[in-house]
Every structure is written in structure tokens, then in C-alpha cells.
Design an enzyme around this catalytic site. Sequence first.
Site, PDB file in Angstrom:
ATOM      1  N   HIS A 159       2.253  -1.028   0.158  1.00 24.56           N
ATOM      2  CA  HIS A 159       2.085  -0.343  -1.136  1.00 24.56           C
ATOM      3  C   HIS A 159       0.998  -0.989  -2.006  1.00 24.56           C
ATOM      4  O   HIS A 159       0.618  -0.421  -3.037  1.00 24.56           O
ATOM      5  CB  HIS A 159       3.401  -0.333  -1.929  1.00 24.56           C
ATOM      6  N   ASP A 195       6.806   2.919   8.510  1.00 22.92           N
ATOM      7  CA  ASP A 195       7.773   2.668   7.443  1.00 22.92           C
ATOM      8  C   ASP A 195       8.210   4.008   6.836  1.00 22.92           C
ATOM      9  O   ASP A 195       7.456   4.977   6.825  1.00 22.92           O
ATOM     10  CB  ASP A 195       7.110   1.796   6.364  1.00 22.92           C
ATOM     11  N   HIS A 197       8.515   4.798   3.786  1.00 27.56           N
ATOM     12  CA  HIS A 197       7.736   5.144   2.595  1.00 27.56           C
ATOM     13  C   HIS A 197       6.247   5.259   2.931  1.00 27.56           C
ATOM     14  O   HIS A 197       5.740   4.532   3.786  1.00 27.56           O
ATOM     15  CB  HIS A 197       7.925   4.078   1.506  1.00 27.56           C
ATOM     16  N   ASP A 284      13.098   1.117   7.570  1.00 23.25           N
ATOM     17  CA  ASP A 284      13.924   1.792   6.565  1.00 23.25           C
ATOM     18  C   ASP A 284      14.080   3.291   6.857  1.00 23.25           C
ATOM     19  O   ASP A 284      14.641   4.023   6.058  1.00 23.25           O
ATOM     20  CB  ASP A 284      13.393   1.551   5.135  1.00 23.25           C
TER      21      ASP A 284
HETATM   22 ZN   LIG Z   1       9.612   1.384   2.990  1.00 26.73          ZN
END
Ligand SMILES: [Zn+2]
Length: 342
Positions: A159, A195, A197, A284
Site C-alpha cells: 500500500h 493479497d 487488498h 488475507d
Molecule cells: Zn491485504
Amino acid sequence: MKTVYSPLHAGHAGTMELMSGAIVPGFEKPSRAEIIKARVESEKLGPILAPEVHDLAAAKRIHKADYIDFLPTIYPEWEALGRSGSAIPYTWPTRGLRGDVVPGTIDAKLGYYSFDAGAPFVKGTWEAIKSSYDVALTGAKLVRNGEPAFALCRPPGHHAGAGFMGGYCYINNAAVAAQWLLDQGAKRVSILDVDYHHGNGTQEIFYSRADVQVLNLHGDPMVEYPYFLGHADERGEGAGEGFNINYPLPFGTTWEAWNAALDDACAKLAAYGPDVVVVSLGVDTFEKDPISQFKLKSSDYPRIGARIARLNLPTLFVMEGGYAVEEIGVNAVGVLTGFEGR
Ligand SMILES: [Zn+2]
């Protein structure tokens, strides 16, 4: 496969985060890395190496120098004001405000250099960030020298953008590794981000470049963090047009649909023909993850590794997210043993 790990990650501990109107203990916590390390040992994945220590030049190849220089100063400045706990921003230079002036106080600088309140600083955070960066670069060196490697990075990185932190991330470890591999002679690198996200930072860093292909499988940003990037129509710009590929997927996605996206991503990756693959390895996507909405099962993770192995390319795995702490070791190491054909 060799794993690179540093105990210095553990200093980044006791953080707090804002969730659904409450201040709660941070989901991104030291036990994540410790459980993965224990699983690497119990599965006999291979040796666990300490990272080599690097200067910050490789970070500044993809991050803005003033941002990287700011990170080590945060907690000393926070403490000099008599404060303790987590240094977290609360004001950001969003639309209608000025984003071209670096402000003068720590609260304002935290906002200037972040996109959310999800990257808290405590006393040991900088040492953990630096160690995670060293872990990624040491893993990249193993791959350059001809063997696959697992960089057990904590904190994660995907991120973090060129000039900002957020979402538990500070230095973009996968992006640093990719750039370093290019600087060592690779002509093209693909970053495959599995991932849950969207890896908004990685996308931003390489968005206008043709020498790094970025492929992202993730929760649809219309309904999932980080919300403001990760749509399918974001395909890169300028020289990078066509080299950013997003697969936003709905809540409840199970193996069949997720694997179809992975298969398409792997086909596009193979067509690109990179010299190296950097996998942003988040687990995740797991059905029991406390902050995510996909439904992969533990038995699916070795299949991810096996699919990546079929690319038959030098591969660096860089740890990103995964918050179902009990199962994080089984799932993360499951990808790696699947990669090895076990
Ligand atoms: Zn994540």
C-alpha cells in the site's frame, strides 16, 4: 527454499487502529511473522537467513527521497513533544487543499506523507521497517543468484506509494526488490500481487513504466479498502499503457473464480516474458480472515504456489498481508511448499 527473516520486526508492536467506530489493537501484529517463521521451520522449507544490512539508496530508487528521509525522524519528533503511544495522522491534503507545501509540525507531516490513518508509528517501527526492507533486498539477491526465495517481510509494503505510507505499509518492499533486480540487469520484472487488498502503492509507483508489469487480484475497490484505486479500467499510462492489470473480485469469491483470475494473470505474465517474478504474497484471501471477504481455504494455497511454479521463472515471494493469525503460517507456507511441488 531459503527464507529471509529479521527479529527486528517485533519492535513494531502494540499499535492501535480505527475500525468501525472503535479504537482496536492493530491487526498487523508481531505474532503474524512469528507464526509464519515457526511454520517454515516445522515444514522444513529450508534455511532461515538473517538479512544483509543496506543503505537506503535502493528505497530512494522508487520512493521520494524526502519521504524516506522523514520516516526515521517520526518517532523521535513525536517523543520530543512528550508524547507516547502510536503516532497517527488525522489531517490530509485532499482535494481543495494544498499538497505542494511540506508542513512544519509532526501531526501535519504525518498527514502529508500518508493516505490514511493505518500506518501507525511506535518506538520500534522504524527499525522494523528498515529490517523488512533489508529482508526484501536480501531475498532479491538470492533470486538474482539463481534460487527462489521467501522474504518474510513485516511490516508489509504494497500500500506504500512513492511518497506516502498507509494500510500498515511504509516502504514498498516488493517494489524495492523489483527495481533492484532491474538495476542488477533484469530487463523486465512482473509483480504478481495475490493479497486480498489492491496493491495501490505498487500500481502507483510503476503506472507509467513498461519495464515492470503489475498484476493485482483483489477485493473490488467499490466496496473494499483501499477504495480509491484498483478498478479494471486502470491499465497504465504513457509507456506503461497495458502493463497494469487489475482483477477486482466480489465479496464471497471462492477458489473457482479466484483461480480463473490467477490463471488469466499468469497467462498475461507469461506473455510479457519477464526475467523475474516478484509475488506480493498476502493470505488475507482466506475464508476466516477477520478483515477480508474472500473464501479461499487452506487447501487452496498450495495450488497457488503450484500455478506460479508452472511459470518456470526466477521467483521472489515477498510477504504482505494475512490476519487470521492461527492459520497464517499454514496458508503462507502452503503457497511455498506448493511452489516446490510438495
Ligand atoms: Zn491485504
